[in-house]
Design an enzyme around this catalytic site. Structure first.
Site, PDB file in Angstrom:
ATOM      1  N   HIS A   1       0.864  -1.203   0.000  1.00 44.81           N
ATOM      2  CA  HIS A   1       0.000   0.000   0.000  1.00 44.81           C
ATOM      3  C   HIS A   1       0.893   1.244   0.000  1.00 44.81           C
ATOM      4  O   HIS A   1       1.723   1.389  -0.886  1.00 44.81           O
ATOM      5  CB  HIS A   1      -0.944  -0.102   1.224  1.00 44.81           C
ATOM      6  CG  HIS A   1      -2.075   0.872   1.266  1.00 44.81           C
ATOM      7  ND1 HIS A   1      -2.436   1.681   0.230  1.00 44.81           N
ATOM      8  CD2 HIS A   1      -2.947   1.155   2.277  1.00 44.81           C
ATOM      9  CE1 HIS A   1      -3.482   2.424   0.590  1.00 44.81           C
ATOM     10  NE2 HIS A   1      -3.810   2.131   1.824  1.00 44.81           N
TER      11      HIS A   1
ATOM     12  N   HIS B   1      -2.309  -2.541  -9.566  1.00 46.68           N
ATOM     13  CA  HIS B   1      -3.283  -1.861  -8.707  1.00 46.68           C
ATOM     14  C   HIS B   1      -4.563  -2.675  -8.716  1.00 46.68           C
ATOM     15  O   HIS B   1      -4.947  -3.228  -9.746  1.00 46.68           O
ATOM     16  CB  HIS B   1      -3.583  -0.450  -9.242  1.00 46.68           C
ATOM     17  CG  HIS B   1      -4.225   0.440  -8.230  1.00 46.68           C
ATOM     18  ND1 HIS B   1      -5.568   0.407  -7.978  1.00 46.68           N
ATOM     19  CD2 HIS B   1      -3.691   1.368  -7.396  1.00 46.68           C
ATOM     20  CE1 HIS B   1      -5.843   1.301  -7.026  1.00 46.68           C
ATOM     21  NE2 HIS B   1      -4.732   1.897  -6.655  1.00 46.68           N
TER      22      HIS B   1
ATOM     23  N   ASP C   1       2.813   5.288  -6.798  1.00 47.60           N
ATOM     24  CA  ASP C   1       4.065   5.175  -6.043  1.00 47.60           C
ATOM     25  C   ASP C   1       5.299   5.035  -6.924  1.00 47.60           C
ATOM     26  O   ASP C   1       6.420   5.132  -6.444  1.00 47.60           O
ATOM     27  CB  ASP C   1       3.978   3.959  -5.102  1.00 47.60           C
ATOM     28  CG  ASP C   1       2.930   4.191  -4.027  1.00 47.60           C
ATOM     29  OD1 ASP C   1       1.982   3.404  -3.946  1.00 47.60           O
ATOM     30  OD2 ASP C   1       3.047   5.208  -3.311  1.00 47.60           O
TER      31      ASP C   1
HETATM   32  C1  SDX Z   1      -1.387   2.089  -3.347  1.00 49.21           C
HETATM   33  O1  SDX Z   1      -6.152   0.715  -3.207  1.00 49.21           O
HETATM   34  C2  SDX Z   1      -5.650   1.849  -3.491  1.00 49.21           C
HETATM   35  O2  SDX Z   1      -6.312   2.704  -4.045  1.00 49.21           O
HETATM   36  C3  SDX Z   1      -4.205   2.042  -3.041  1.00 49.21           C
HETATM   37  C4  SDX Z   1      -3.562   3.351  -3.468  1.00 49.21           C
HETATM   38  C5  SDX Z   1      -4.172   4.541  -2.766  1.00 49.21           C
HETATM   39  O3  SDX Z   1      -4.019   5.676  -3.263  1.00 49.21           O
HETATM   40  O4  SDX Z   1      -4.711   4.355  -1.637  1.00 49.21           O
HETATM   41  O5  SDX Z   1      -3.674   3.537  -4.865  1.00 49.21           O
HETATM   42  C6  SDX Z   1      -2.065   3.393  -3.095  1.00 49.21           C
HETATM   43  O6  SDX Z   1      -1.345   1.287  -2.447  1.00 49.21           O
HETATM   44  C7  SDX Z   1      -0.865   1.777  -4.723  1.00 49.21           C
HETATM   45  C8  SDX Z   1      -0.312   0.315  -4.830  1.00 49.21           C
HETATM   46  C9  SDX Z   1       1.118   0.325  -4.260  1.00 49.21           C
HETATM   47  N1  SDX Z   1       1.628  -1.029  -4.139  1.00 49.21           N
HETATM   48  C10 SDX Z   1       2.615  -1.483  -4.968  1.00 49.21           C
HETATM   49  O7  SDX Z   1       3.074  -0.839  -5.919  1.00 49.21           O
HETATM   50  C11 SDX Z   1       3.120  -2.879  -4.606  1.00 49.21           C
HETATM   51  C12 SDX Z   1       3.251  -3.739  -5.873  1.00 49.21           C
HETATM   52  N2  SDX Z   1       1.891  -4.040  -6.371  1.00 49.21           N
HETATM   53  C13 SDX Z   1       1.309  -5.316  -5.994  1.00 49.21           C
HETATM   54  O8  SDX Z   1       1.646  -5.717  -4.696  1.00 49.21           O
HETATM   55  C14 SDX Z   1      -0.165  -5.405  -6.376  1.00 49.21           C
HETATM   56  O9  SDX Z   1      -0.274  -4.955  -7.664  1.00 49.21           O
HETATM   57  C15 SDX Z   1      -1.204  -4.686  -5.530  1.00 49.21           C
HETATM   58  C16 SDX Z   1      -1.088  -5.013  -4.081  1.00 49.21           C
HETATM   59  C17 SDX Z   1      -1.098  -3.210  -5.715  1.00 49.21           C
HETATM   60  C18 SDX Z   1      -2.586  -5.121  -6.040  1.00 49.21           C
HETATM   61  O10 SDX Z   1      -2.724  -6.464  -5.692  1.00 49.21           O
HETATM   62  P1  SDX Z   1      -4.000  -7.308  -6.173  1.00 49.21           P
HETATM   63  O11 SDX Z   1      -5.074  -6.436  -6.684  1.00 49.21           O
HETATM   64  O12 SDX Z   1      -4.327  -8.268  -5.067  1.00 49.21           O
HETATM   65  O13 SDX Z   1      -3.485  -8.081  -7.444  1.00 49.21           O
HETATM   66  P2  SDX Z   1      -2.924  -9.528  -7.449  1.00 49.21           P
HETATM   67  O14 SDX Z   1      -1.836  -9.648  -6.416  1.00 49.21           O
HETATM   68  O15 SDX Z   1      -4.050 -10.478  -7.383  1.00 49.21           O
HETATM   69  O16 SDX Z   1      -2.235  -9.560  -8.896  1.00 49.21           O
HETATM   70  C19 SDX Z   1      -2.866 -10.125 -10.004  1.00 49.21           C
HETATM   71  C20 SDX Z   1      -1.723 -10.790 -10.782  1.00 49.21           C
HETATM   72  C21 SDX Z   1      -0.959 -11.837  -9.960  1.00 49.21           C
HETATM   73  O17 SDX Z   1      -0.389 -12.760 -10.875  1.00 49.21           O
HETATM   74  P3  SDX Z   1      -1.187 -14.147 -11.226  1.00 49.21           P
HETATM   75  O18 SDX Z   1      -1.521 -14.793  -9.889  1.00 49.21           O
HETATM   76  O19 SDX Z   1      -2.405 -13.730 -11.991  1.00 49.21           O
HETATM   77  O20 SDX Z   1      -0.206 -14.941 -12.046  1.00 49.21           O
HETATM   78  O21 SDX Z   1      -0.739  -9.786 -11.130  1.00 49.21           O
HETATM   79  C22 SDX Z   1       0.487 -10.101 -10.490  1.00 49.21           C
HETATM   80  C23 SDX Z   1       0.160 -11.057  -9.351  1.00 49.21           C
HETATM   81  O22 SDX Z   1       1.291 -11.865  -9.031  1.00 49.21           O
HETATM   82  N3  SDX Z   1       1.036  -8.844  -9.965  1.00 49.21           N
HETATM   83  C24 SDX Z   1       2.321  -8.505 -10.032  1.00 49.21           C
HETATM   84  C25 SDX Z   1       2.400  -7.219  -9.481  1.00 49.21           C
HETATM   85  N4  SDX Z   1       1.168  -6.821  -9.099  1.00 49.21           N
HETATM   86  C26 SDX Z   1       0.335  -7.838  -9.407  1.00 49.21           C
HETATM   87  N5  SDX Z   1       3.406  -9.179 -10.492  1.00 49.21           N
HETATM   88  C27 SDX Z   1       4.588  -8.508 -10.391  1.00 49.21           C
HETATM   89  N6  SDX Z   1       4.733  -7.266  -9.880  1.00 49.21           N
HETATM   90  C28 SDX Z   1       3.669  -6.587  -9.415  1.00 49.21           C
HETATM   91  N7  SDX Z   1       3.799  -5.348  -8.913  1.00 49.21           N
END
Ligand code: SDX
Length: 427
Positions: free
Chosen positions: A265, A306, A363
């Site tokens: 997050h 996201h 971010d």
């Molecule tokens: C913020 O919610 C909000 O609005 C938050 C925010 C706000 O203003 O409040 O926008 C601020 O928190 C932005 C997000 C910051 N976090 C990151 O940048 C961390 C990296 N991102 C991931 O951890 C992830 O994308 C999340 C946590 C942001 C979202 O997670 P989800 O929605 O649970 O997605 P998921 O994990 O189910 O991903 C779907 C697929 C998966 O692969 P498969 O199982 O389909 O094979 O996408 C992959 C994930 O492994 N994936 C990634 C990835 N993000 C998702 N793979 C590699 N790198 C990534 N960053």
């Protein structure tokens, strides 16, 4: 909300007719609240398909990459407004006119100081304590100065809470930094704008000639705007959950800070800079992209992906533009920016990211701008928390200012069936 109907047919249960509500914008929602009385729950870990409330504050269209605060686009707010105006709009529903803005700014300035005795709290933390943990503690302390006599059912009391928090978060945040470097706290200065005051409390000092540059102040204010609110994200949902028990609102905001701290997050901005440090050079990008794609590797490309945006995060676009503008105006050559842009280019053309609609989020570039402004990496998420406090408290107000019930989700129980107790000598 106009009503349509949905019919749910579950084997072994009578058909259920459920109301469907139509929003101003976005997805229709099915009201599943009657299910419990029929012996059924919905199951939605992570709340991917769950609308936890109705809200008028912020709207996100993940497919279009659209973000509106009270109907105003983030692009227009970031380019034409300032953080004080955005705070006013989030708290009051409309952008202020000149008179309303002047009064609001004065109300914030008048509340920027924190209680003298509260300053002692910082002595309980080591110099190298993470500033988010320090901020958490300071907010817990602040809640005790505003507890007895606080009636959250009184609209005037709630307004005071909102003004107090928007005003004091910059001061407490700057104090977290000053404590970490062993310097005296710098008092708020009502002569300065919100961003100038924060930067001066951060970098100024009794013997310092620190002068805020207009470029840096404007970039800081824009960062405050870009992080102000984002509908029902994890930390905002936490604040609403805490608020729903009638908890002290300062403590509810502390709960939001705790949630935002996570690297998935708000902690992602700090994690992006650490990731870019670890990648080090363009030649290593492919290795890290491969790690990000490897299901067996916990490494994620920080700043990418996201839950809602399946298109470019509009805040990331503004932030990237700000990166070029700030580094250009400050004459800074940061190899991290080139590295980030190359990383973005490669990822956006890689099937794995394209298929999963993984784009840069707010971010990804924010850390590079913050670094250019001289902000230490450990303070990145504190600045996110400072900015987001207005969104958190706007959502708290929307909850408490309307009829509400305590948030109490249910579960799918998969544990042991009832069984007899066994004495220890028989186990
Ligand atoms: C913020 O919610 C909000 O609005 C938050 C925010 C706000 O203003 O409040 O926008 C601020 O928190 C932005 C997000 C910051 N976090 C990151 O940048 C961390 C990296 N991102 C991931 O951890 C992830 O994308 C999340 C946590 C942001 C979202 O997670 P989800 O929605 O649970 O997605 P998921 O994990 O189910 O991903 C779907 C697929 C998966 O692969 P498969 O199982 O389909 O094979 O996408 C992959 C994930 O492994 N994936 C990634 C990835 N993000 C998702 N793979 C590699 N790198 C990534 N960053």
């Amino acid at each position: 909300m106009t009503e349509k109907k949905a019919t749910l047919k579950v084997d072994g249960h009578e058909a259920l007719e459920l109301s469907v509500y139509t929003p101003t914008l976005g997805q229709e929602v099915v009201d599943v609240s009657p299910l419990a009385a029929k012996g059924l729950f919905t199951f939605d870990p992570g709340f991917q398909s769950t609308a936890s409330c109705d809200s008028t504050i912020t709207y996100i269209d993940g497919g279009k990459g659209q973000l509106l605060h009270r109907g105003y686009s983030i692009e227009e707010l970031a380019s034409k407004s300032d953080y004080m105006e955005v705070c006013y709009a989030l708290l009051n529903g409309e952008l202020p006119n000149a008179e309303q803005k002047a009064e609001f700014v004065q109300e914030i300035k008048a509340r920027a100081e924190v209680p003298e005795q509260l300053k002692a709290v910082f002595n309980g933390f080591t110099r190298d304590a993470h500033p988010m943990g320090v901020l958490l503690g300071a907010l817990g302390a602040l809640s005790t100065y505003h507890h007895e006599g606080l009636d959250i059912n009184n609209a005037e009391h709630r307004k005071e809470v909102a003004l107090n928090l928007v005003a004091k978060l910059p001061t407490l945040s700057a104090m977290c930094y000053k404590h970490s470097i062993g310097e005296d706290f710098v008092a708020p200065n009502a002569e300065l704008s919100h961003a100038e005051n924060f930067l001066t409390m951060l970098f100024g000092g009794t013997n310092s000639e620190y002068q805020v540059s207009p470029v840096v102040a404007q970039a800081m204010d824009r960062i405050f705007i870009l992080h102000a609110d984002h509908e029902q994200n994890a930390s905002t949902s936490t604040v609403r959950m805490a608020g729903s028990s009638g908890a002290n609102p300062y403590a509810a905001i502390a709960a939001g800070v705790a949630t935002l701290w996570g690297p998935a997050h708000g902690g992602a901005n700090e994690a992006v800079l650490k990731m870019l440090d670890e990648i080090g050079d363009v030649s290593n990008i492919d290795k890290f992209i491969a790690k990000a794609k490897d299901r067996n590797d916990p490494f994620k490309l920080m700043g990418f992906g996201h839950r809602v945006y399946k298109n470019y995060d509009p805040r990331a676009s503004v932030m990237r533009e700000s990166c070029h503008q700030v580094l250009g105006e400050l004459g800074i050559q940061d190899p991290k920016l080139e590295l980030a842009m190359k990383l973005e280019e490669i990822a956006l053309n890689d099937e794995y990211f394209v298929e999963r609609k993984l784009f840069p989020n707010v971010d990804f570039y924010s850390g590079i701008v913050l670094k250019a402004l001289g902000i230490p990496v450990s303070m990145f998420t504190v600045i996110f928390a400072l900015s987001r406090t207005v969104g958190w408290i706007a959502h708290w107000e929307e909850l408490i200012g309307n009829p509400y019930r305590i948030a109490r989700p249910r579960q799918l129980y998969t544990g042991s069936d009832e069984r007899a107790f066994v004495e220890i000598d028989k186990r």
